[in-house]
Motif scaffolding. Structure first.
Motif, PDB file in Angstrom:
ATOM      1  N   GLN A  65       2.765   9.886   0.911  1.00 42.02           N
ATOM      2  CA  GLN A  65       3.031   8.817   1.873  1.00 42.02           C
ATOM      3  C   GLN A  65       1.727   8.085   2.163  1.00 42.02           C
ATOM      4  O   GLN A  65       0.643   8.642   2.031  1.00 42.02           O
ATOM      5  N   LEU A  66       1.856   6.854   2.611  1.00 37.43           N
ATOM      6  CA  LEU A  66       0.680   6.035   2.889  1.00 37.43           C
ATOM      7  C   LEU A  66      -0.258   6.716   3.884  1.00 37.43           C
ATOM      8  O   LEU A  66      -1.480   6.675   3.716  1.00 37.43           O
ATOM      9  N   ALA A  67       0.291   7.340   4.903  1.00 36.22           N
ATOM     10  CA  ALA A  67      -0.537   7.986   5.926  1.00 36.22           C
ATOM     11  C   ALA A  67      -1.413   9.100   5.354  1.00 36.22           C
ATOM     12  O   ALA A  67      -2.419   9.478   5.967  1.00 36.22           O
TER      13      ALA A  67
ATOM     14  N   ALA B  64       0.828  -1.210   0.000  1.00 36.76           N
ATOM     15  CA  ALA B  64       0.000   0.000   0.000  1.00 36.76           C
ATOM     16  C   ALA B  64       0.862   1.260   0.000  1.00 36.76           C
ATOM     17  O   ALA B  64       0.512   2.259  -0.646  1.00 36.76           O
ATOM     18  N   ALA B  65       1.983   1.240   0.704  1.00 36.41           N
ATOM     19  CA  ALA B  65       2.881   2.401   0.730  1.00 36.41           C
ATOM     20  C   ALA B  65       3.481   2.653  -0.652  1.00 36.41           C
ATOM     21  O   ALA B  65       3.586   3.804  -1.098  1.00 36.41           O
ATOM     22  N   ILE B  66       3.852   1.583  -1.323  1.00 39.61           N
ATOM     23  CA  ILE B  66       4.389   1.719  -2.682  1.00 39.61           C
ATOM     24  C   ILE B  66       3.305   2.256  -3.623  1.00 39.61           C
ATOM     25  O   ILE B  66       3.551   3.155  -4.431  1.00 39.61           O
ATOM     26  N   ALA B  67       2.098   1.732  -3.490  1.00 39.47           N
ATOM     27  CA  ALA B  67       0.987   2.195  -4.327  1.00 39.47           C
ATOM     28  C   ALA B  67       0.686   3.669  -4.060  1.00 39.47           C
ATOM     29  O   ALA B  67       0.441   4.437  -4.998  1.00 39.47           O
ATOM     30  N   ALA B  68       0.699   4.079  -2.802  1.00 40.44           N
ATOM     31  CA  ALA B  68       0.437   5.483  -2.463  1.00 40.44           C
ATOM     32  C   ALA B  68       1.471   6.394  -3.106  1.00 40.44           C
ATOM     33  O   ALA B  68       1.129   7.463  -3.637  1.00 40.44           O
ATOM     34  N   GLU B  69       2.715   5.957  -3.075  1.00 38.18           N
ATOM     35  CA  GLU B  69       3.792   6.759  -3.671  1.00 38.18           C
ATOM     36  C   GLU B  69       3.664   6.810  -5.202  1.00 38.18           C
ATOM     37  O   GLU B  69       3.770   7.887  -5.797  1.00 38.18           O
TER      38      GLU B  69
ATOM     39  N   HIS C  21      -4.452   3.591   3.448  1.00 32.15           N
ATOM     40  CA  HIS C  21      -4.010   3.465   4.835  1.00 32.15           C
ATOM     41  C   HIS C  21      -5.033   2.690   5.660  1.00 32.15           C
ATOM     42  O   HIS C  21      -4.693   1.772   6.409  1.00 32.15           O
ATOM     43  N   GLY C  22      -6.298   3.048   5.506  1.00 32.23           N
ATOM     44  CA  GLY C  22      -7.347   2.345   6.234  1.00 32.23           C
ATOM     45  C   GLY C  22      -7.449   0.886   5.830  1.00 32.23           C
ATOM     46  O   GLY C  22      -7.653   0.009   6.674  1.00 32.23           O
ATOM     47  N   GLY C  23      -7.293   0.631   4.534  1.00 27.70           N
ATOM     48  CA  GLY C  23      -7.324  -0.755   4.061  1.00 27.70           C
ATOM     49  C   GLY C  23      -6.207  -1.593   4.650  1.00 27.70           C
ATOM     50  O   GLY C  23      -6.410  -2.757   5.022  1.00 27.70           O
ATOM     51  N   ALA C  24      -5.032  -1.007   4.761  1.00 21.93           N
ATOM     52  CA  ALA C  24      -3.908  -1.734   5.360  1.00 21.93           C
ATOM     53  C   ALA C  24      -4.146  -1.965   6.852  1.00 21.93           C
ATOM     54  O   ALA C  24      -3.857  -3.043   7.383  1.00 21.93           O
ATOM     55  N   GLU C  25      -4.697  -0.964   7.523  1.00 20.32           N
ATOM     56  CA  GLU C  25      -4.929  -1.078   8.966  1.00 20.32           C
ATOM     57  C   GLU C  25      -5.967  -2.145   9.308  1.00 20.32           C
ATOM     58  O   GLU C  25      -5.969  -2.678  10.410  1.00 20.32           O
ATOM     59  N   VAL C  26      -6.843  -2.466   8.355  1.00 19.47           N
ATOM     60  CA  VAL C  26      -7.818  -3.533   8.579  1.00 19.47           C
ATOM     61  C   VAL C  26      -7.097  -4.840   8.917  1.00 19.47           C
ATOM     62  O   VAL C  26      -7.542  -5.603   9.779  1.00 19.47           O
ATOM     63  N   PHE C  27      -5.967  -5.079   8.263  1.00 18.61           N
ATOM     64  CA  PHE C  27      -5.227  -6.321   8.501  1.00 18.61           C
ATOM     65  C   PHE C  27      -4.613  -6.346   9.898  1.00 18.61           C
ATOM     66  O   PHE C  27      -4.515  -7.406  10.514  1.00 18.61           O
ATOM     67  N   LEU C  28      -4.228  -5.193  10.412  1.00 16.99           N
ATOM     68  CA  LEU C  28      -3.738  -5.132  11.789  1.00 16.99           C
ATOM     69  C   LEU C  28      -4.882  -5.382  12.761  1.00 16.99           C
ATOM     70  O   LEU C  28      -4.721  -6.075  13.765  1.00 16.99           O
TER      71      LEU C  28
END
Length: 102
Positions: free
Chosen positions: A68-70, A57-62, A76-83
């Motif tokens: 930045q992903l944040a 996701a960070a690479i995609a955001a860039e 960012h929210g999609g990645a945080e779902v996994f956490l």
């Protein structure tokens, strides 16, 4: 140049990569010891999926947004779902094992 300025110039990527080694050691010990509830262990292991998704996701955001992903809320929210899933697995694993029951 102050210490704080010097620390601000350090690229945290290397520290991130180095932090994976103790975590992998912890996972190896946890699987070998068989002292942890299985679901919680899967939750701790699923954290690696979160790390992988976050990197993608960070690479995609860039690449897609030049940010930045944040700063890209959907990614960012999609990645945080996994956490969140990882944390729920850990919680439910320990809860089902009777840990912290009143």
């Amino acid at each position: 140049m102050t210490l704080l300025t010097q620390l601000g110039a350090v690229d945290p990527s290397a520290l991130f990569v180095l932090s994976l080694f103790p975590y992998l050691a912890f996972l190896w010990w946890a699987w070998k010891s068989r002292r942890m509830p299985k679901l919680a262990l899967w939750g701790f292991s699923f954290t690696l999926v979160f790390v992988f998704i976050t990197i993608v996701a960070a690479i995609a955001a860039e690449l897609l947004y030049g940010k930045q992903l944040a700063d890209v809320d959907p990614l960012h929210g999609g990645a945080e779902v996994f956490l969140t899933i990882s944390n729920l697995l850990v919680l439910l694993g320990f809860r089902s094992a009777g840990v912290n029951k009143s």
